[in-house]
Design an enzyme around this catalytic site. Structure first.
Site, mmCIF file in Angstrom:
data_model
loop_
_atom_site.group_PDB
_atom_site.id
_atom_site.type_symbol
_atom_site.label_atom_id
_atom_site.label_comp_id
_atom_site.label_asym_id
_atom_site.label_seq_id
_atom_site.Cartn_x
_atom_site.Cartn_y
_atom_site.Cartn_z
ATOM 1 N N ARG A 78 -20.850 -8.267 23.530
ATOM 2 C CA ARG A 78 -21.526 -9.498 23.131
ATOM 3 C C ARG A 78 -23.033 -9.283 23.236
ATOM 4 O O ARG A 78 -23.533 -8.948 24.317
ATOM 5 C CB ARG A 78 -21.086 -10.651 24.048
ATOM 6 C CG ARG A 78 -21.835 -11.911 23.757
ATOM 7 C CD ARG A 78 -21.448 -13.095 24.654
ATOM 8 N NE ARG A 78 -22.319 -14.185 24.285
ATOM 9 C CZ ARG A 78 -22.993 -14.956 25.125
ATOM 10 N NH1 ARG A 78 -22.858 -14.832 26.416
ATOM 11 N NH2 ARG A 78 -23.803 -15.880 24.671
ATOM 12 N N HIS A 122 -29.692 -17.260 21.361
ATOM 13 C CA HIS A 122 -29.711 -17.153 22.829
ATOM 14 C C HIS A 122 -31.147 -17.449 23.291
ATOM 15 O O HIS A 122 -31.840 -16.605 23.841
ATOM 16 C CB HIS A 122 -29.221 -15.769 23.270
ATOM 17 C CG HIS A 122 -28.765 -15.688 24.700
ATOM 18 N ND1 HIS A 122 -27.517 -15.242 25.071
ATOM 19 C CD2 HIS A 122 -29.405 -15.982 25.857
ATOM 20 C CE1 HIS A 122 -27.408 -15.253 26.405
ATOM 21 N NE2 HIS A 122 -28.546 -15.697 26.904
ATOM 22 N N GLU A 167 -25.248 -21.388 25.754
ATOM 23 C CA GLU A 167 -25.616 -22.324 26.818
ATOM 24 C C GLU A 167 -26.619 -23.391 26.386
ATOM 25 O O GLU A 167 -27.743 -23.451 26.903
ATOM 26 C CB GLU A 167 -26.158 -21.568 28.030
ATOM 27 C CG GLU A 167 -25.129 -20.651 28.651
ATOM 28 C CD GLU A 167 -25.542 -20.099 30.005
ATOM 29 O OE1 GLU A 167 -26.675 -20.342 30.450
ATOM 30 O OE2 GLU A 167 -24.708 -19.421 30.631
ATOM 31 N N ASN A 293 -19.216 -19.482 30.065
ATOM 32 C CA ASN A 293 -20.092 -18.716 30.952
ATOM 33 C C ASN A 293 -19.964 -19.350 32.326
ATOM 34 O O ASN A 293 -20.329 -20.510 32.522
ATOM 35 C CB ASN A 293 -21.549 -18.804 30.493
ATOM 36 C CG ASN A 293 -21.788 -18.117 29.154
ATOM 37 O OD1 ASN A 293 -20.861 -17.556 28.562
ATOM 38 N ND2 ASN A 293 -23.017 -18.169 28.669
ATOM 39 N N TYR A 295 -20.653 -19.031 36.494
ATOM 40 C CA TYR A 295 -21.297 -18.363 37.633
ATOM 41 C C TYR A 295 -20.928 -18.986 38.975
ATOM 42 O O TYR A 295 -20.656 -18.277 39.928
ATOM 43 C CB TYR A 295 -22.827 -18.350 37.448
ATOM 44 C CG TYR A 295 -23.226 -17.409 36.332
ATOM 45 C CD1 TYR A 295 -23.354 -16.051 36.565
ATOM 46 C CD2 TYR A 295 -23.399 -17.872 35.030
ATOM 47 C CE1 TYR A 295 -23.666 -15.164 35.547
ATOM 48 C CE2 TYR A 295 -23.714 -16.992 33.993
ATOM 49 C CZ TYR A 295 -23.846 -15.646 34.261
ATOM 50 O OH TYR A 295 -24.138 -14.773 33.252
ATOM 51 N N GLU A 355 -19.532 -14.867 29.822
ATOM 52 C CA GLU A 355 -20.449 -14.370 30.852
ATOM 53 C C GLU A 355 -19.835 -14.644 32.216
ATOM 54 O O GLU A 355 -19.270 -15.723 32.434
ATOM 55 C CB GLU A 355 -21.821 -15.071 30.832
ATOM 56 C CG GLU A 355 -22.693 -14.700 29.669
ATOM 57 C CD GLU A 355 -24.086 -15.333 29.749
ATOM 58 O OE1 GLU A 355 -24.554 -15.656 30.864
ATOM 59 O OE2 GLU A 355 -24.692 -15.501 28.680
#
Ligand code: FCB
Length: 447
Positions: A78, A122, A167, A293, A295, A355
């Site tokens: 990606r 992005h 995002e 994504n 985290y 991600e």
């Protein structure tokens, strides 16, 4: 308990990067400036005055980087396309040299047996579009669709699936509400028209990509929101935060409507940005996959001092923290996946983790904390799949240490260490670990 070796046979292994974070070559071959060039040049905007002017010099070293990907045995890579390389002013004349770079990159990936998964946006909006209002201007959504058409015409014969946006939550909040990322505007909730225009851009581009017979995903940063206590006040604060961080970006795409934003003081038409028919434009094209994504989870409490925000974000003190200070709670990934499935039901398309990863201290080549982070999150993912959530692949963030936005080069997320003075790449222990995991999983699945 299922673990990472139990992931389904067709599960796709990948790694992710983004253009401004790795490419460098910001003034080469006709690339136009983006908001990140402008923002990074502003004194004090980025830690230690770092910029992405050179970054990992990937623009020149992409062959070496693809060899590293091949060494891992990746199924997919990606990356993002820099809009201002292709259209230096954001719209108008195409820059053939910029488009040719992505053409070479795609061919070299295919040659290495790696499927390209490009992201169209992005965060590096062409500065010329920012000068016209950026994502606060509805016209930017239409310019995005034009740009998507140019790139799909050129690469669509070799690239089967595309991510429109990366995002939009982080871009809207850090870039437009708080001003800690480019373009550096601090509008608080009045930033939200920028969210709507990004989603409109997604919808317009998604229709067009589908007309080209291409698959479309949207990647957002989603978090598991948990109230700090069982009090009604904390529950209300958590619901308000969940609407802002998660549902604002996922409900319109999957359900065709915005969540109730009244707890944030945001009107239904998002300050006049939402026009009749817009939510259909966002929803109707449909999504072939949701890019997740992930985290960390977010703990939310009622605000201690009544003010602008209807929530306080609080720490999760019992969890270990990454070098960035982010809490590490792998089971939150499993819980989030189950929550998405339960909340969206049949409207939820297959998920790809686009991600997931963590930063470690610079000196750590034997980066055990990263191996632990990846292993535990992949185990949580395998458990969620065993519990019935459809997850198709995993792209770790990131292949290389890179320009980590407002942190400059101070947060290192790479499986591969980069010495930014010499551009020397040194695979970390996590690189060998990921390579061995991919090989072991394949061997177990007989592929
Ligand atoms: C995500 C961004 C990505 C990277 C990681 C650490 O929010 O999409 O570019 O900065 O965080």
């Amino acid at each position: 308990m299922p673990d990472r070796y139990d992931l389904p046979a067709g599960f796709r292994w990948g790694a992710a990067t983004a253009a401004y974070q790795i490419e460098g070559a910001v003034a080469e071959d006709g690339r136009g400036p983006s908001v990140w060039d402008t923002f990074a040049a502003r004194p004090g905007a980025v830690r230690d005055g770092h910029t992405g002017a050179v970054a990992c010099d990937h623009y020149h070293r992409y062959s070496e980087d693809i060899a590293l990907m091949k060494g891992l045995g990746l199924d997919g890579y990606r990356f993002s396309i820099a809009w201002s390389r292709v259209l230096p002013a954001g719209s108008g004349p195409v820059n053939p040299a910029g488009l040719a770079f992505y053409d070479r990159l795609v061919d070299a990936l295919l040659e290495a047996g790696i499927t390209p998964l490009p992201t169209l946006f992005h965060w590096d909006l062409p500065q010329a579009l920012e000068d016209g209002g950026g994502w606060l201007n509805r016209e930017t959504a239409y310019r995005f669709a034009d740009y998507a058409a140019v790139v799909a015409d050129r690469l669509g014969d070799r690239v089967p699936a595309w991510i429109t946006l990366n995002e939009p939550f982080v871009h809207t909040v850090f870039g437009y509400a708080l001003g800690t990322h480019a373009p550096g505007r601090a509008l608080m909730f009045e930033a939200l028209p920028a969210a709507h225009h990004q989603l409109l851009a997604h919808g317009l581009a998604a229709s067009l990509l589908h007309e080209h017979g291409l698959e479309v995903m949207l990647s957002n940063n989603l978090t598991l929101v948990e109230p700090a206590t069982s009090s009604a006040e904390d529950a209300a604060a958590a619901a308000a935060y969940d609407a802002l961080h998660n549902r604002l970006f996922t409900d319109p795409v999957l359900l065709g409507r915005y969540p109730d934003l009244s707890a944030l003081g945001v009107p239904d038409d998002i300050f006049g940005a939402v026009r009749p028919g817009d939510t259909d434009l966002i929803h109707t094209p449909g999504l072939d996959g949701l890019g997740l994504n992930f985290y960390n989870p977010t703990r939310v409490a009622a605000p201690t001092t009544p003010g602008l925000l209807p929530f306080d974000l609080v720490d999760i003190p019992e969890a270990p923290h990454t070098a960035f200070g982010w809490p590490v709670v792998p089971d939150a990934l499993r819980q989030l996946l189950l929550r998405l499935r339960d909340f969206y039901g049949k409207a939820l398309p297959p998920i790809t983790v686009t991600e997931n990863g963590c930063s470690v201290d610079e000196s750590t080549i034997p980066d055990q904390p990263r191996i632990d982070y990846l292993a535990t999150h992949l185990d949580a993912l395998a458990t969620a799949i065993a519990e019935g959530v459809d997850v198709r692949g995993y792209y770790t963030w990131s292949l290389l240490d890179n320009f980590e936005w407002a942190e400059g080069f101070n947060q290192r997320f790479g499986l591969v260490h980069v010495d930014f003075a010499t551009q020397r790449r040194t695979p970390r222990a996590s690189y060998a670990w990921y390579r061995d995991l991919i090989a072991a999983h394949r061997a177990r699945c007989g592929r």
